[in-house]
Design a protein around this motif. Structure first.
Motif, PDB file in Angstrom:
ATOM      1  N   GLN A   1     -55.082 -19.669  26.396  1.00  0.00           N
ATOM      2  CA  GLN A   1     -55.188 -21.053  25.928  1.00  0.00           C
ATOM      3  C   GLN A   1     -54.408 -22.001  26.839  1.00  0.00           C
ATOM      4  O   GLN A   1     -54.571 -23.218  26.745  1.00  0.00           O
ATOM      5  CB  GLN A   1     -54.711 -21.210  24.487  1.00  0.00           C
ATOM      6  N   GLY A   2     -53.582 -21.449  27.725  1.00  0.00           N
ATOM      7  CA  GLY A   2     -52.914 -22.282  28.734  1.00  0.00           C
ATOM      8  C   GLY A   2     -53.940 -23.038  29.560  1.00  0.00           C
ATOM      9  O   GLY A   2     -53.666 -24.132  30.059  1.00  0.00           O
TER      10      GLY A   2
ATOM     11  N   SER B   1     -59.903 -11.240  25.478  1.00  0.00           N
ATOM     12  CA  SER B   1     -58.527 -11.675  25.773  1.00  0.00           C
ATOM     13  C   SER B   1     -58.275 -11.716  27.276  1.00  0.00           C
ATOM     14  O   SER B   1     -57.712 -12.679  27.797  1.00  0.00           O
ATOM     15  CB  SER B   1     -57.523 -10.724  25.112  1.00  0.00           C
ATOM     16  N   MET B   2     -58.710 -10.662  27.978  1.00  0.00           N
ATOM     17  CA  MET B   2     -58.459 -10.590  29.419  1.00  0.00           C
ATOM     18  C   MET B   2     -59.270 -11.635  30.188  1.00  0.00           C
ATOM     19  O   MET B   2     -58.788 -12.201  31.175  1.00  0.00           O
ATOM     20  CB  MET B   2     -58.774  -9.182  29.938  1.00  0.00           C
ATOM     21  N   LEU B   3     -60.501 -11.873  29.733  1.00  0.00           N
ATOM     22  CA  LEU B   3     -61.310 -12.891  30.417  1.00  0.00           C
ATOM     23  C   LEU B   3     -60.694 -14.282  30.268  1.00  0.00           C
ATOM     24  O   LEU B   3     -60.645 -15.052  31.237  1.00  0.00           O
ATOM     25  CB  LEU B   3     -62.738 -12.899  29.859  1.00  0.00           C
ATOM     26  N   THR B   4     -60.216 -14.600  29.080  1.00  0.00           N
ATOM     27  CA  THR B   4     -59.581 -15.911  28.888  1.00  0.00           C
ATOM     28  C   THR B   4     -58.299 -16.004  29.712  1.00  0.00           C
ATOM     29  O   THR B   4     -57.997 -17.042  30.309  1.00  0.00           O
ATOM     30  CB  THR B   4     -59.275 -16.161  27.392  1.00  0.00           C
ATOM     31  N   LEU B   5     -57.550 -14.891  29.745  1.00  0.00           N
ATOM     32  CA  LEU B   5     -56.322 -14.866  30.555  1.00  0.00           C
ATOM     33  C   LEU B   5     -56.656 -15.097  32.034  1.00  0.00           C
ATOM     34  O   LEU B   5     -55.990 -15.880  32.724  1.00  0.00           O
ATOM     35  CB  LEU B   5     -55.611 -13.519  30.364  1.00  0.00           C
ATOM     36  N   ALA B   6     -57.713 -14.427  32.494  1.00  0.00           N
ATOM     37  CA  ALA B   6     -58.119 -14.570  33.897  1.00  0.00           C
ATOM     38  C   ALA B   6     -58.472 -16.025  34.212  1.00  0.00           C
ATOM     39  O   ALA B   6     -58.058 -16.567  35.249  1.00  0.00           O
ATOM     40  CB  ALA B   6     -59.308 -13.665  34.185  1.00  0.00           C
ATOM     41  N   LEU B   7     -59.198 -16.677  33.320  1.00  0.00           N
ATOM     42  CA  LEU B   7     -59.596 -18.075  33.551  1.00  0.00           C
ATOM     43  C   LEU B   7     -58.369 -18.972  33.659  1.00  0.00           C
ATOM     44  O   LEU B   7     -58.292 -19.846  34.533  1.00  0.00           O
ATOM     45  CB  LEU B   7     -60.511 -18.563  32.415  1.00  0.00           C
TER      46      LEU B   7
ATOM     47  N   MET C   1     -55.396 -18.109  34.553  1.00  0.00           N
ATOM     48  CA  MET C   1     -54.638 -17.822  35.778  1.00  0.00           C
ATOM     49  C   MET C   1     -55.351 -18.353  37.022  1.00  0.00           C
ATOM     50  O   MET C   1     -54.706 -18.686  38.020  1.00  0.00           O
ATOM     51  CB  MET C   1     -54.379 -16.313  35.896  1.00  0.00           C
ATOM     52  N   VAL C   2     -56.681 -18.429  36.954  1.00  0.00           N
ATOM     53  CA  VAL C   2     -57.424 -19.057  38.066  1.00  0.00           C
ATOM     54  C   VAL C   2     -57.015 -20.531  38.154  1.00  0.00           C
ATOM     55  O   VAL C   2     -56.706 -21.042  39.235  1.00  0.00           O
ATOM     56  CB  VAL C   2     -58.955 -18.928  37.853  1.00  0.00           C
ATOM     57  N   LEU C   3     -56.964 -21.202  36.999  1.00  0.00           N
ATOM     58  CA  LEU C   3     -56.560 -22.612  37.001  1.00  0.00           C
ATOM     59  C   LEU C   3     -55.126 -22.742  37.516  1.00  0.00           C
ATOM     60  O   LEU C   3     -54.824 -23.646  38.310  1.00  0.00           O
ATOM     61  CB  LEU C   3     -56.661 -23.209  35.585  1.00  0.00           C
ATOM     62  N   TYR C   4     -54.259 -21.832  37.083  1.00  0.00           N
ATOM     63  CA  TYR C   4     -52.863 -21.861  37.539  1.00  0.00           C
ATOM     64  C   TYR C   4     -52.819 -21.790  39.072  1.00  0.00           C
ATOM     65  O   TYR C   4     -52.126 -22.578  39.729  1.00  0.00           O
ATOM     66  CB  TYR C   4     -52.083 -20.687  36.922  1.00  0.00           C
ATOM     67  N   GLY C   5     -53.574 -20.844  39.627  1.00  0.00           N
ATOM     68  CA  GLY C   5     -53.610 -20.685  41.087  1.00  0.00           C
ATOM     69  C   GLY C   5     -54.088 -21.956  41.772  1.00  0.00           C
ATOM     70  O   GLY C   5     -53.513 -22.388  42.776  1.00  0.00           O
TER      71      GLY C   5
END
Lengths: 248, 318
Positions: free
Chosen positions: B60-61, B114-120, B122-126
C-alpha cells in the motif's frame, strides 16, 4: 417437446482417461433425471461441463436453444442453471442466514456498494426458503457447527434462491446416514414442489433413484449406457453388470 | 439516543464532533500524532477492506506515496493549495494508479497477491529514488495548504490539519461501514471463505476483488495526501516496504471486524512508536514486534473482535 438442455457429442479426456465419449442427451423441462454410474463413469464430468466448470474437448451444450459451451460457471448460473455439490460449498464461518443472504446478493445482478445485504425483503425471502427446507431453527447458527445433512440441505437451498430453471444436485445423499437419506430427499422434493424446475441428480443409491427419478441415465466409461424410465434402465442387463453390480 | 448512535452514520458524526471538540484541548505534539494516526489509519482501512475479501496488500506504500507525491506536485507546480481539493485529488490519483493493475491482481490470492503488490510499490520506490526532478532519495518539501481559500495561521495549523484528518477519516469510515454492510460487502466476506461457491451463485469474484483494490488505493492516496500536508515533506520512503509493513501491522492489530478499531490500532502504533523511539531509540522496532506478538497471541482476530464479541453477547442476552 423442445428440450431445455441439450448436449451434442461431448468429448472430454484427462490424459489417457476418457471421461466423456460422444455424450449426447436431451433434457425436457420438468424432468427429474438421475445420473448413475460407478466412480469414474463420467457423471461428475458431465455435470461439470454442463455448469461450465470444464470445457469439453469437442461437442456442444445448448440451454433453451442457446449455445453455452464456451460460457463459464457464472454466466451459466445467470442463465438459470444452479447446482449443489457433493461436498457442500458453504461459507463455514458465517451463519446459515448469512449464507442465504450471500446467495440472494450474488443473484441480484450488479452488486450494490451501499444497499444493505440485510434488507427486510431479503431476510423474509431467506427465512421462507429456510423454512421450506426445515432449516429455520438453524438460521443463526454458524455453518461450521452444523451436521453434514443440514449442510447438504443448506447447499441446495442456496442453489434454489434465484429460482433456477435447472438444478443439478451432485450426490445429494452422500455422506448422509441411511436413516436420513429418505427424509432428506423427501424434504428436498417437498421444497422443490412449488418450483418449476428441472432436476438432474447424481446418485449411487438405487432406492433413492427408483423413488425420486422420472428418468435415469446410466454412465459407463464416459458413455451413456442406458437412458429411460427407472423401471426400464435398472433392469437392463448391461446396467446391472456395469453400474448397479446386481447382475447374476 | 442509544438507538440513534447505533446507526453508523450518526455514530460517526457524533464521534467526529467529539474528536473535534477534544482536539481544541490537546497539546500540539498530540494533535500531530492524532493527525498521522488518522492519515495512516485510512490507508490501513483500505487493507482491511482487502482483508475482508481474503487478500492482504504488502504494497500500500505504492498508493500512499502516489497520493502524497501527486498532492505535493500539484501544490508546488500547479499552485493548487486547497487542502480539501488536494486530499480528494490524492485519492483519485492513487485510484488511477491502481486501475491498470486491478484486473491482473484480482486473479491472484494469498502470498502471490501480497508479493505482487509489494513488487509494484518497490518499483515505484526505485523510480522515485532515481528521479532527481522529484528530489531523489531526499524528496522535497511542500508548502502549507490553505483551507476553503483561507490561509492557515501558524498557531492554528496543527488543529486545522487535525480537524481535516478527523473529518476525512470519519467520512471514509462511515462509507466503509456502509460498504461492509452492503450486498457487495457481504459477498466480499463470502469470497474470503468460498470463492467457488460465489462464482456458482452468479457473482464475479474478480470484479469484486478488482473494485476492492481500487477503493483501497483511493483510501491509500487520501492517507498519503493527509500525511504529506501534516509532514510538509515527502520522500521515497513513503513507498518503501517497511512503510507498507506498518500499514499491515495496523490492519492485523485491528482485525477486519470493526472500522473504528483500525483508527484505534493506528493510534496505538503511533503512541508505541513515539514512546519507544524516545525511550528505546535503537530497539523500538523490537518493541513493536513484541507488542504485535502479544496481540496475535491474546487477540488473534484483532482488537476489533473485542467489542464486536461484546456486542454479539449483548444482543444474545436481549
Amino acid at each position: 417437446m423442445t428440450p431445455i438442455l441439450s448436449a451434442r457429442g461431448l468429448n472430454k479426456r484427462f490424459g489417457a482417461v476418457v471421461a466423456a465419449d460422444h455424450v449426447s442427451i436431451d433434457i425436457v423441462a420438468g424432468e427429474h433425471v438421475s445420473l448413475i454410474g460407478s466412480n469414474g463413469a463420467g457423471k461428475t464430468t458431465f455435470v461439470n461441463m454442463i455448469t461450465g466448470y470444464l470445457k469439453p474437448d469437442r461437442g456442444e451444450i445448448f440451454l433453451e436453444g442457446r449455445d453455452v459451451t464456451a460460457l463459464g460457471p457464472r454466466q451459466i448460473t445467470q442463465l438459470g442453471v444452479a447446482r449443489s455439490f457433493q461436498i457442500p460449498q458453504l461459507c463455514a464461518e458465517m451463519s446459515v442466514l448469512d449464507n442465504m443472504l450471500v446467495a440472494a446478493a450474488c443473484g441480484d445482478g450488479a452488486l450494490s456498494f451501499w444497499r444493505p445485504a440485510h434488507t427486510r425483503d431479503k431476510l423474509d425471502r431467506a427465512a421462507a426458503l429456510l423454512e421450506r427446507f426445515g432449516l429455520h431453527l438453524h438460521s443463526r447458527r454458524r455453518v461450521a457447527e452444523l451436521p453434514g445433512g443440514v449442510r447438504k440441505l443448506l447447499d441446495i437451498a442456496m442453489a434454489l434462491t434465484h429460482r433456477p430453471k435447472i438444478l443439478l444436485l451432485d450426490e445429494p445423499t452422500s455422506g448422509v446416514s441411511a436413516d436420513e437419506k429418505f427424509p432428506m430427499m423427501d424434504t428436498v422434493t417437498a421444497a422443490l414442489g412449488s418450483e418449476d424446475v428441472t432436476v438432474l441428480f447424481v446418485e449411487h443409491d438405487m432406492d433413492i433413484v427408483t423413488r425420486y427419478a422420472s428418468r435415469v441415465v446410466a454412465f459407463y466409461s464416459g458413455r451413456i449406457l442406458a437412458d429411460g424410465a427407472p423401471d426400464q434402465v435398472l433392469v437392463d442387463e448391461e446396467v446391472k453388470r456395469y453400474v448397479t453390480g446386481s447382475a447374476h | 439516543m442509544k438507538r440513534l448512535l447505533a446507526h453508523p452514520v450518526w455514530a460517526g458524526v457524533a464521534g467526529m464532533a467529539l474528536l473535534l471538540a477534544l482536539g481544541a484541548a490537546l497539546p500540539r505534539w498530540l494533535l500531530f500524532l492524532c493527525t498521522m494516526s488518522a492519515a495512516n489509519g485510512i490507508v490501513s482501512l483500505g487493507i482491511v477492506l482487502l482483508m475482508r475479501g481474503g487478500v492482504v496488500s504488502f504494497g500500500q506504500g505504492l498508493v500512499f506515496a502516489g497520493g502524497g507525491y501527486a498532492v505535493a506536485l500539484m501544490a508546488n507546480k500547479l499552485g493548487v493549495t486547497d487542502a480539501l481539493l488536494l486530499t480528494f485529488a490524492g485519492g483519485v490519483v492513487a485510484a488511477l494508479m491502481a486501475l491498470p493493475f486491478a484486473a491482473l491482481l484480482a486473479r491472484y490470492r494469498g502470498i502471490f497477491f501480497s508479493m505482487l503488490t509489494l513488487a509494484l510499490s518497490m518499483v515505484l520506490y526505485g523510480v522515485l529514488v532515481k528521479t532527481e526532478s522529484l528530489g531523489g532519495s531526499d524528496g522535497f518539501n511542500m508548502s502549507r495548504p490553505t483551507i476553503l481559500g483561507m490561509r492557515i495561521a501558524d498557531a492554528w495549523s496543527g488543529y486545522v490539519l487535525y480537524a481535516l484528518a478527523v473529518v476525512v477519516s470519519g467520512v471514509l469510515a462511515i462509507l466503509a461501514r456502509i460498504y461492509f454492510e452492503s450486498a457487495r460487502g457481504l459477498v466480499s466476506l463470502a469470497i474470503r471463505e468460498n470463492e467457488l461457491r460465489v462464482e456458482y451463485l452468479g457473482a464475479s469474484t474478480s470484479r469484486v476483488m478488482a473494485a476492492n483494490f481500487v477503493i483501497a488505493a483511493f483510501m491509500g492516496g487520501v492517507g498519503g495526501a493527509l500525511a504529506i500536508m501534516a509532514l510538509g515533506h515527502i520522500e521515497p520512503q513513503f513507498s518503501y516496504w517497511t512503510t507498507s509493513g506498518e500499514f499491515v501491522f495496523v490492519s492485523i492489530l485491528a482485525g477486519h471486524y470493526s472500522v473504528f478499531a483500525v483508527f484505534v490500532a493506528s493510534f496505538i502504533l503511533e503512541l508505541v512508536r513515539s514512546f519507544s523511539s524516545a525511550y528505546f531509540p535503537n530497539t523500538w522496532q523490537m518493541v513493536l514486534g513484541i507488542f504485535l506478538l502479544i496481540v496475535i497471541r491474546f487477540l488473534p482476530r484483532g482488537i476489533g473482535s473485542v467489542w464486536v464479541g461484546w456486542q454479539a453477547r449483548k444482543e444474545g442476552r436481549s
